[in-house]
Design an enzyme around this catalytic site. Structure first.
Site, PDB file in Angstrom:
ATOM      1  N   LYS A 124       1.018  -1.128   0.031  1.00 22.90           N
ATOM      2  CA  LYS A 124       0.234  -0.083   0.102  1.00 22.90           C
ATOM      3  C   LYS A 124       0.836   1.314  -0.037  1.00 22.90           C
ATOM      4  O   LYS A 124       1.450   1.738   1.030  1.00 22.90           O
ATOM      5  CB  LYS A 124      -0.930  -0.235   1.291  1.00 22.90           C
ATOM      6  CG  LYS A 124      -1.327   1.226   1.817  1.00 22.90           C
ATOM      7  CD  LYS A 124      -2.213   2.040   0.992  1.00 22.90           C
ATOM      8  CE  LYS A 124      -2.726   3.331   1.485  1.00 22.90           C
ATOM      9  NZ  LYS A 124      -2.006   4.404   1.097  1.00 22.90           N
ATOM     10  N   CYS A 167      13.425  10.464   6.912  1.00 23.00           N
ATOM     11  CA  CYS A 167      13.331  10.142   8.275  1.00 23.00           C
ATOM     12  C   CYS A 167      14.342  10.207   9.254  1.00 23.00           C
ATOM     13  O   CYS A 167      14.347  10.640  10.502  1.00 23.00           O
ATOM     14  CB  CYS A 167      12.879   8.690   8.300  1.00 23.00           C
ATOM     15  SG  CYS A 167      13.974   7.504   7.629  1.00 23.00           S
TER      16      CYS A 167
HETATM   17  P1  NAD Z   1       1.601   8.449   7.462  1.00 20.46           P
HETATM   18  O1  NAD Z   1       1.730   7.511   8.800  1.00 20.46           O
HETATM   19  O2  NAD Z   1       0.728   9.565   7.368  1.00 20.46           O
HETATM   20  O3  NAD Z   1       1.338   7.461   6.091  1.00 20.46           O
HETATM   21  C1  NAD Z   1       2.221   6.386   5.845  1.00 20.46           C
HETATM   22  C2  NAD Z   1       1.413   5.281   5.073  1.00 20.46           C
HETATM   23  O4  NAD Z   1       0.385   4.830   6.127  1.00 20.46           O
HETATM   24  C3  NAD Z   1       0.598   5.899   4.015  1.00 20.46           C
HETATM   25  O5  NAD Z   1       0.773   4.837   3.061  1.00 20.46           O
HETATM   26  C4  NAD Z   1      -0.712   6.020   4.397  1.00 20.46           C
HETATM   27  O6  NAD Z   1      -1.768   6.030   3.390  1.00 20.46           O
HETATM   28  C5  NAD Z   1      -1.006   5.135   5.464  1.00 20.46           C
HETATM   29  N1  NAD Z   1      -1.840   5.253   6.502  1.00 20.46           N
HETATM   30  C6  NAD Z   1      -2.573   6.228   6.696  1.00 20.46           C
HETATM   31  N2  NAD Z   1      -3.424   6.082   7.732  1.00 20.46           N
HETATM   32  C7  NAD Z   1      -3.505   4.875   7.971  1.00 20.46           C
HETATM   33  C8  NAD Z   1      -4.326   3.981   8.690  1.00 20.46           C
HETATM   34  N3  NAD Z   1      -5.324   4.303   9.577  1.00 20.46           N
HETATM   35  N4  NAD Z   1      -4.343   2.602   8.589  1.00 20.46           N
HETATM   36  C9  NAD Z   1      -3.337   2.080   7.575  1.00 20.46           C
HETATM   37  N5  NAD Z   1      -2.388   2.628   6.917  1.00 20.46           N
HETATM   38  C10 NAD Z   1      -2.489   4.211   7.014  1.00 20.46           C
HETATM   39  O7  NAD Z   1       3.118   8.854   7.211  1.00 20.46           O
HETATM   40  P2  NAD Z   1       3.639   9.775   6.169  1.00 20.46           P
HETATM   41  O8  NAD Z   1       3.338  11.246   6.422  1.00 20.46           O
HETATM   42  O9  NAD Z   1       3.388   9.182   4.861  1.00 20.46           O
HETATM   43  O10 NAD Z   1       5.310   9.580   6.119  1.00 20.46           O
HETATM   44  C11 NAD Z   1       5.994  10.355   7.166  1.00 20.46           C
HETATM   45  C12 NAD Z   1       6.623   9.942   8.213  1.00 20.46           C
HETATM   46  O11 NAD Z   1       7.163   8.547   7.891  1.00 20.46           O
HETATM   47  C13 NAD Z   1       7.400  10.628   9.165  1.00 20.46           C
HETATM   48  O12 NAD Z   1       7.018  10.453  10.487  1.00 20.46           O
HETATM   49  C14 NAD Z   1       8.770   9.824   9.045  1.00 20.46           C
HETATM   50  O13 NAD Z   1       9.603  10.134   9.992  1.00 20.46           O
HETATM   51  C15 NAD Z   1       8.642   8.454   8.581  1.00 20.46           C
HETATM   52  N6  NAD Z   1       9.447   7.809   8.194  1.00 20.46           N
HETATM   53  C16 NAD Z   1      10.060   7.066   8.774  1.00 20.46           C
HETATM   54  C17 NAD Z   1      11.224   6.246   8.181  1.00 20.46           C
HETATM   55  C18 NAD Z   1      12.110   5.217   9.018  1.00 20.46           C
HETATM   56  O14 NAD Z   1      12.652   4.493   8.382  1.00 20.46           O
HETATM   57  N7  NAD Z   1      11.952   5.110  10.469  1.00 20.46           N
HETATM   58  C19 NAD Z   1      11.585   6.394   6.769  1.00 20.46           C
HETATM   59  C20 NAD Z   1      10.907   7.352   6.133  1.00 20.46           C
HETATM   60  C21 NAD Z   1       9.832   7.923   6.732  1.00 20.46           C
END
Ligand code: NAD
Length: 494
Positions: A188, A299
């Site tokens: 997804k 991240c």
């Molecule tokens: P997000 O949590 O909003 O979304 C991530 C994914 O989750 C998307 O595909 C989204 O559609 C899905 N999602 C959203 N709500 C959901 C739900 N209720 N149930 C299931 N899936 C759902 O995060 P984002 O804004 O896309 O990404 C940014 C975040 O990712 C930042 O916090 C960043 O630090 C983190 N990140 C972490 C790493 C790591 O390796 N630790 C790497 C990259 C990004």
């Protein structure tokens, strides 16, 4: 970089995107679509399927059939390896097309995008393909008369939910080990970064991956992502994204089949510069790049700068001056250092953090506003905020934008206390010429990755994962296989 080709690709119409389920493109079950907007100019780039819960369920069913039928899990590891190596070659052959498409969709600078997205995805898939026929089980050191064998078996159907900042790189960190292990996957992508993942899934089919082994469902996280998380037929859920979504996934697991959930979450990573740093100019450059590349949407971005007080003012002055030389703007221009913010919502969030700091009386040493509005794109000046306090939101919470919060410290103990003073624990860096101090700091800082005299650039050979509220799983390295391979014991009386 072939700039002529980039110029051709930048305006190519992008056909509407559909899910990829059971080896075929599929529209949303209710015919729904959503707009994909480009952060480069705010205009509609294309449309894509707005997935429903039914779409997610049908993808999970396809993955289940493929797994239980043994079309992939039942192959010899060397046969899976051959398909994956071909897939990596195809990704590499299409690298520039993939990179430009990705930049148009999510705004990363093309130089970084090419390396960090298709090229890194190809390298990752190759790494896990090459590893899978070199992993052995175990024979336990049992008493005579018994034999204990430890098998490593593919865990089953994997749900992979990924964010928008580096979709191919992060996607490949999940797909590489999951597919090499023999699992089937339902992927997804994020709403604002789906197109390149759909494209590499098509390339996987072209390389010979059997139908149903890799399925991609686009659309809202609250429907598609939630349905995957709640499914009784998903065995392992791997996630990269924000903390609040991570919590929902754990709850969904608890409410459904107790699937294993691995979370790679956000960070507020401290970059700590001692006065004895070997090369302060280098530290300035790396600190700026460590937060401002990809508009801070990294991240592990070093979003907190802790500087020893004796060099604080000089360092900040040099940092602001260097930051002002970084070219912000069109991410398809190879000279751009800081591209577009991914979406209008993210841009507004970034600016709100800065406004709050301003209202609290903190100093904006450089940046602080939206720029290049005439392009319609989402661009923000790289921003350095000084004089911040440990309890400020800009110090404690992840902005995920080109915003750096700077604090001064006097002693090593104070640096450690400030560094460890958030709920996160993803990455950190220490700049010092004192070897003993460097090792002490590596031990004392609570983070999954501590750099010394550098920031970023750790390769595939080492794991990446966080502690605290930065998560619990590890991508990269051979350790990533642990998420996708179950241990099974055979206990035999001889
Ligand atoms: P997000 O949590 O909003 O979304 C991530 C994914 O989750 C998307 O595909 C989204 O559609 C899905 N999602 C959203 N709500 C959901 C739900 N209720 N149930 C299931 N899936 C759902 O995060 P984002 O804004 O896309 O990404 C940014 C975040 O990712 C930042 O916090 C960043 O630090 C983190 N990140 C972490 C790493 C790591 O390796 N630790 C790497 C990259 C990004």
């Amino acid at each position: 970089m072939d700039q002529g080709r980039i110029a051709e690709l930048r305006d190519l119409p992008v056909p509407p995107a559909r899910h990829l389920i059971d080896g075929a493109p599929v529209a949303a079950s209710d015919g729904g679509e959503m707009e994909v907007r480009s952060p480069l100019n705010g205009a509609v780039l294309t449309r894509m399927a707005k997935g429903t819960r039914a779409d997610a369920d049908s993808a999970v069913a396809a993955a289940r059939r493929a797994f239980d039928g043994g079309v992939w899990a039942g192959l010899a590891p060397s046969a899976r390896k051959a398909v994956m190596l071909k897939w990596a070659d195809l990704i590499e052959r299409n690298a520039l097309e993939l990179a430009v498409l990705g930049v148009r969709e999510n705004g990363t600078e093309i130089g970084m995008a090419l390396k960090a997205e298709p090229m890194s995805a190809a390298a990752t898939i190759r790494y896990y393909a090459e590893s899978i026929d070199k992993l052995y089980g175990e024979i336990a050191p049992t008493a005579p008369g018994t034999l204990g064998l430890v098998h490593r078996e593919p865990a089953g159907v994997v749900g992979a939910i990924v964010p928008w900042n580096f979709p191919l790189m992060i996607g490949a960190w999940k797909l590489g080990p999951a597919l090499a292990a023999g699992c089937s996957v339902v992927l997804k992508p994020a709403e604002t970064a789906s197109l390149t993942l759909l494209r590499i899934a098509e390339l996987a089919l072209e390389a010979g991956l059997p139908d149903g082994v890799l399925n991609v469902v686009t659309g809202p996280g609250s429907d598609v992502g939630a349905a995957i998380a709640e499914s009784m037929d998903v065995d392992v859920l791997v996630f990269t994204g924000s903390g609040p979504t991570g919590r929902r996934l754990l709850e969904a697991s608890a409410r459904s089949n107790l699937k294993r959930v691995y979370l790679e979450l956000g960070g507020k990573s401290p970059n700590i510069v001692f006065a004895d740093a070997p090369d302060l100019d280098e530290a300035v450059k790396v600190a700026a790049n460590g937060i401002f590349r990809n508009a801070g949407q990294v991240c592990i971005a070093g979003s907190r700068l802790l500087v020893e007080r004796s060099i604080h003012d000089t360092f900040v002055e040099k940092l602001a001056a260097f930051t002002e030389t970084m070219k912000v703007g069109d991410p398809l221009d190879p000279g751009t250092a800081c591209g577009a913010v991914n979406s209008q919502a993210q841009l507004e969030r970034n600016l709100a953090f800065v406004e709050e700091a301003r209202a609290q009386g903190r100093t904006i040493a450089t940046g602080g506003s939206r720029i290049l509005t005439e392009t319609g794109g989402y661009f923000m000046a790289p921003t350095v905020v000084t004089g911040v306090q440990p309890d400020d939101r800009i110090v404690r919470e992840e902005v995920f934008g080109p915003v750096l919060a700077v604090q001064a410290f006097d002693t090593e103990d104070e640096a450690v206390a400030l560094a460890n003073g958030t709920d996160y624990g993803l990455a950190a860096a220490v700049w010092t010429a004192d070897l003993s101090r460097a090792h002490r700091m590596v031990r004392r800082i609570r983070a999954g990755l501590v750099h010394v005299n550098t920031y970023g650039g750790s390769d595939l050979t080492v794991p990446l994962g966080g502690v605290g509220q930065s998560g619990n799983g590890h991508d990269k390295s051979l350790h990533a296989f642990d998420k996708y391979l179950d241990l099974k014991t055979a206990w035999i009386k001889l």
